[in-house]
Design a protein around this motif. Structure first.
Motif, PDB file in Angstrom:
ATOM      1  N   THR A  65      30.732  53.798  36.769  1.00  0.00           N
ATOM      2  CA  THR A  65      29.804  52.908  37.750  1.00  0.00           C
ATOM      3  C   THR A  65      30.513  51.520  37.454  1.00  0.00           C
ATOM      4  O   THR A  65      30.763  50.961  36.173  1.00  0.00           O
ATOM      5  CB  THR A  65      28.432  52.999  37.311  1.00  0.00           C
ATOM      6  N   THR A  66      30.318  50.771  38.416  1.00  0.00           N
ATOM      7  CA  THR A  66      30.902  49.322  38.767  1.00  0.00           C
ATOM      8  C   THR A  66      29.722  48.465  39.464  1.00  0.00           C
ATOM      9  O   THR A  66      29.047  48.733  40.275  1.00  0.00           O
ATOM     10  CB  THR A  66      32.183  49.324  39.467  1.00  0.00           C
ATOM     11  N   TYR A  67      29.319  47.394  38.498  1.00  0.00           N
ATOM     12  CA  TYR A  67      28.368  46.699  39.238  1.00  0.00           C
ATOM     13  C   TYR A  67      28.683  45.183  38.980  1.00  0.00           C
ATOM     14  O   TYR A  67      29.423  44.786  37.945  1.00  0.00           O
ATOM     15  CB  TYR A  67      27.060  46.665  38.420  1.00  0.00           C
ATOM     16  N   VAL A  68      28.538  44.289  40.026  1.00  0.00           N
ATOM     17  CA  VAL A  68      28.990  42.839  40.010  1.00  0.00           C
ATOM     18  C   VAL A  68      27.805  42.043  40.391  1.00  0.00           C
ATOM     19  O   VAL A  68      27.214  42.280  41.519  1.00  0.00           O
ATOM     20  CB  VAL A  68      30.033  42.426  40.900  1.00  0.00           C
ATOM     21  N   GLY A  69      27.609  41.152  39.593  1.00  0.00           N
ATOM     22  CA  GLY A  69      26.353  40.258  39.798  1.00  0.00           C
ATOM     23  C   GLY A  69      26.763  38.851  39.580  1.00  0.00           C
ATOM     24  O   GLY A  69      27.706  38.303  38.818  1.00  0.00           O
ATOM     25  N   SER A  70      26.000  37.976  39.844  1.00  0.00           N
ATOM     26  CA  SER A  70      26.139  36.424  39.782  1.00  0.00           C
ATOM     27  C   SER A  70      24.837  35.804  39.948  1.00  0.00           C
ATOM     28  O   SER A  70      23.865  36.005  40.152  1.00  0.00           O
ATOM     29  CB  SER A  70      27.099  35.955  40.916  1.00  0.00           C
ATOM     30  N   HIS A  71      25.302  34.381  39.399  1.00  0.00           N
ATOM     31  CA  HIS A  71      24.142  33.549  39.224  1.00  0.00           C
ATOM     32  C   HIS A  71      24.535  32.170  39.452  1.00  0.00           C
ATOM     33  O   HIS A  71      25.607  31.850  39.180  1.00  0.00           O
ATOM     34  CB  HIS A  71      23.163  33.509  38.273  1.00  0.00           C
ATOM     35  N   THR A  72      23.625  31.046  40.035  1.00  0.00           N
ATOM     36  CA  THR A  72      23.952  29.660  39.909  1.00  0.00           C
ATOM     37  C   THR A  72      22.954  28.918  39.220  1.00  0.00           C
ATOM     38  O   THR A  72      23.041  27.682  39.608  1.00  0.00           O
ATOM     39  CB  THR A  72      23.947  29.365  41.619  1.00  0.00           C
ATOM     40  N   GLY A  73      22.596  29.506  38.271  1.00  0.00           N
ATOM     41  CA  GLY A  73      21.756  28.388  37.302  1.00  0.00           C
ATOM     42  C   GLY A  73      22.459  27.248  36.823  1.00  0.00           C
ATOM     43  O   GLY A  73      22.011  26.427  36.695  1.00  0.00           O
ATOM     44  N   PHE A 105      30.756  44.517  35.550  1.00  0.00           N
ATOM     45  CA  PHE A 105      30.583  45.640  34.751  1.00  0.00           C
ATOM     46  C   PHE A 105      31.315  46.874  35.342  1.00  0.00           C
ATOM     47  O   PHE A 105      30.967  47.289  36.277  1.00  0.00           O
ATOM     48  CB  PHE A 105      29.226  46.155  34.511  1.00  0.00           C
ATOM     49  N   MET A 106      32.275  47.694  34.373  1.00  0.00           N
ATOM     50  CA  MET A 106      32.440  48.916  34.757  1.00  0.00           C
ATOM     51  C   MET A 106      32.449  49.784  33.581  1.00  0.00           C
ATOM     52  O   MET A 106      33.014  49.742  32.414  1.00  0.00           O
ATOM     53  CB  MET A 106      34.208  48.836  34.906  1.00  0.00           C
ATOM     54  N   THR A 121      34.035  41.892  32.719  1.00  0.00           N
ATOM     55  CA  THR A 121      34.942  40.635  33.281  1.00  0.00           C
ATOM     56  C   THR A 121      34.061  39.440  33.605  1.00  0.00           C
ATOM     57  O   THR A 121      32.985  39.717  34.595  1.00  0.00           O
ATOM     58  CB  THR A 121      35.879  40.936  34.346  1.00  0.00           C
ATOM     59  N   ASP A 122      34.030  38.437  33.036  1.00  0.00           N
ATOM     60  CA  ASP A 122      33.314  37.169  33.444  1.00  0.00           C
ATOM     61  C   ASP A 122      34.200  36.214  34.216  1.00  0.00           C
ATOM     62  O   ASP A 122      35.209  35.811  33.739  1.00  0.00           O
ATOM     63  CB  ASP A 122      32.751  36.378  32.073  1.00  0.00           C
ATOM     64  N   THR A 123      33.795  35.696  35.405  1.00  0.00           N
ATOM     65  CA  THR A 123      34.442  34.698  36.104  1.00  0.00           C
ATOM     66  C   THR A 123      33.575  33.503  36.222  1.00  0.00           C
ATOM     67  O   THR A 123      32.452  33.531  36.668  1.00  0.00           O
ATOM     68  CB  THR A 123      34.859  35.462  37.735  1.00  0.00           C
ATOM     69  N   LEU A 124      34.192  32.410  35.687  1.00  0.00           N
ATOM     70  CA  LEU A 124      33.541  31.177  35.785  1.00  0.00           C
ATOM     71  C   LEU A 124      34.130  30.310  37.114  1.00  0.00           C
ATOM     72  O   LEU A 124      35.407  29.849  36.968  1.00  0.00           O
ATOM     73  CB  LEU A 124      33.424  30.321  34.713  1.00  0.00           C
ATOM     74  N   ALA A 131      38.000  38.876  29.920  1.00  0.00           N
ATOM     75  CA  ALA A 131      37.705  40.062  29.774  1.00  0.00           C
ATOM     76  C   ALA A 131      37.441  40.672  28.437  1.00  0.00           C
ATOM     77  O   ALA A 131      37.886  40.259  27.474  1.00  0.00           O
ATOM     78  CB  ALA A 131      39.154  41.070  30.357  1.00  0.00           C
ATOM     79  N   PHE A 132      36.406  41.646  28.541  1.00  0.00           N
ATOM     80  CA  PHE A 132      35.788  42.260  27.233  1.00  0.00           C
ATOM     81  C   PHE A 132      36.098  43.725  27.337  1.00  0.00           C
ATOM     82  O   PHE A 132      35.796  44.193  28.414  1.00  0.00           O
ATOM     83  CB  PHE A 132      34.366  41.693  26.700  1.00  0.00           C
ATOM     84  N   LEU A 133      36.064  44.439  26.364  1.00  0.00           N
ATOM     85  CA  LEU A 133      36.192  45.918  26.341  1.00  0.00           C
ATOM     86  C   LEU A 133      35.212  46.351  25.225  1.00  0.00           C
ATOM     87  O   LEU A 133      35.805  45.953  23.848  1.00  0.00           O
ATOM     88  CB  LEU A 133      37.571  46.586  26.250  1.00  0.00           C
ATOM     89  N   ILE A 134      34.424  47.336  25.403  1.00  0.00           N
ATOM     90  CA  ILE A 134      33.749  48.049  24.230  1.00  0.00           C
ATOM     91  C   ILE A 134      33.927  49.470  24.169  1.00  0.00           C
ATOM     92  O   ILE A 134      34.127  50.024  25.421  1.00  0.00           O
ATOM     93  CB  ILE A 134      32.030  47.712  24.313  1.00  0.00           C
TER      94      ILE A 134
END
Length: 213
Positions: free
Chosen positions: A78-86, A103-104, A115-118, A205-208
């Motif tokens: 399952t892959t989800y991508v979200g973002s915010h402009t706070g 999220f994967m 994976t966090d993209t700034l 990038a993070f992996l659990i």
């Protein structure tokens, strides 16, 4: 709590939301538990994702403008991508930062890739938190300039939380977990810091992953 998450594996809660604890009986505790630092996401320059008045315990002013970018499921991953402009709204003009998180989750082995993209401008203090369930024992493993490792133990099993990218300073810090109103139990959290980081289009990038015996 924009782009925050929980991670459970093998029926065990590992990375969790700390809860709410109390409301009007303790203003400081109420504001701590609802703060960005008490969620499993990134905080920039010590600024909240949304605007709130510490005296107004049940009101928050929407600044983050969250967006659901994409979702896919192939039956296993399952892959989800979200973002915010706070952090576009809450930081100074010309210094804003957009946060996008991917999220994967691979259900075949329980692995969770983050994976966090700034994207933005300026130099910023970046801090990530990963809050552990009280039953979790967390320790730091090998650390180097390209990444590091935290070891997560619970229920007789072990997981690794690894990170790559720009060097991050890791700490295991004290935290609290509230399973129900008025109850809080001591817990820990992984805090990762990148002070004075120039932001243009940066990725971490993070992996659990479960450690199989």
């Amino acid at each position: 709590e924009q782009l925050s998450f929980e991670y459970h594996d093998e029926g065990l809660p590992l990375i969790v939301d700390p809860g709410s604890y109390v409301y009007t009986s303790d203003f400081d505790a109420r504001n701590m538990f609802r703060s960005t630092t008490y969620h499993n996401t990134i905080m920039i320059d010590g600024v909240e994702q949304n605007e709130f008045n510490p005296e107004w315990l049940f009101r928050m002013f929407e600044k983050a403008n969250p967006k659901h970018d994409s979702y896919a499921d192939d039956g296993t991953v399952t892959t989800y991508v979200g973002s915010h402009t706070g952090y576009v709204e809450m930081l100074e003009d010309g210094q804003g930062v957009t946060h996008k998180r991917k999220f994967m989750h691979d259900r075949s082995n329980g692995h969770l890739h983050l994976t966090d993209t700034l994207k933005g401008k300026g130099t910023h203090d970046l801090v990530w938190h990963f809050h552990f369930h009280p039953d979790v024992k967390a320790t730091l493993g090998s650390i180097n300039k390209s990444g590091g490792l935290a070891v997560i133990e619970s229920g007789g099993m072990t997981w690794h939380l690894t990170w790559k990218g720009a060097a991050l300073k890791p700490e295991i810090i004290d935290s609290w977990n509230s399973p129900s109103y008025g109850v809080r139990n001591p817990s820990t959290a992984l805090k990762l810091s990148a002070p004075k980081k120039a932001v243009t289009s940066n990725k971490w990038a993070f992996l659990i992953s479960r450690v199989e015996k």
